[in-house]
Design an enzyme around this catalytic site. Sequence first.
Site, PDB file in Angstrom:
ATOM      1  N   HIS A 195       0.842  -1.201   0.000  1.00 38.82           N
ATOM      2  CA  HIS A 195       0.000   0.000   0.000  1.00 38.82           C
ATOM      3  C   HIS A 195       0.876   1.249   0.000  1.00 38.82           C
ATOM      4  O   HIS A 195       2.097   1.167   0.163  1.00 38.82           O
ATOM      5  CB  HIS A 195      -0.925   0.019   1.222  1.00 38.82           C
ATOM      6  N   LYS A 213      -0.477   4.653   4.693  1.00 39.80           N
ATOM      7  CA  LYS A 213      -1.252   3.622   5.389  1.00 39.80           C
ATOM      8  C   LYS A 213      -0.443   3.109   6.569  1.00 39.80           C
ATOM      9  O   LYS A 213       0.681   2.623   6.404  1.00 39.80           O
ATOM     10  CB  LYS A 213      -1.605   2.475   4.443  1.00 39.80           C
TER      11      LYS A 213
END
Length: 239
Positions: A150, A154
């Site tokens: 990601h 995140k």
Amino acid sequence: MNQTPLRLLIHGASGRMGQALLRLAAEHPETLQIAAAVTGRAPAQRVVDGVPFFAASELPGAPAFDVAIDFSLPEGFDPMLALCVERGAGLVSGTTGISSTQRQALEAAAARIPLVWASNFSLGVAVLDELVERAAQALAGWDCDIVESHHTQKKDAPSGTALTLGAAAQRGGAEPHYASLRAGDIVGEHLVQFTGLGERIELVHRATNRDIFARGALFAARQLQGRAPGSYRVRDLLQ
């Protein structure tokens, strides 16, 4: 034959997912109607593009709706669930971080309304979930590894989707191991790898646009309409 539009309440309308839901639903006025958009704070405007906005504190006074789509915060989850039960409306929720007590409330509510809670509303991930479970069942004794990637903003790791895929592997009898990568602006990538002696299977899903999650939530809302009370997975709605 004219079809009555599905009336939606968007809870968490000021967030990134809420904004995407409002934008995408507006593209289908013949089948979707935003009955209300609910934000955490008092809205700057009461009506935007024909959509009535309400503060979370005003939720009990929201107009009639068929299904609520909830992408908010754990503290706003309880009143949203209670309102759906009170009105007999369906609930689609992607709110993360809910407590075990709130999960129990979800299970109890499923006896009265149709609902779906998911960490990821991508239809591709829903299919991947089923494939992982089937592969784990068929490949007893193989190593199972889940690698998720990601963007750098995140913070949680492994991702909620990786844990959901891990649960699917466990249902199939595998013992998954996890690895996480945070780099650049990656929207989301999940690789589930099964490794045996001399061979390897890789199942992968790559998200390139966040709109897929909002589209999946709208799909789930459509599919809940008219269903019997119960707790559904996204993959159940694809059947």
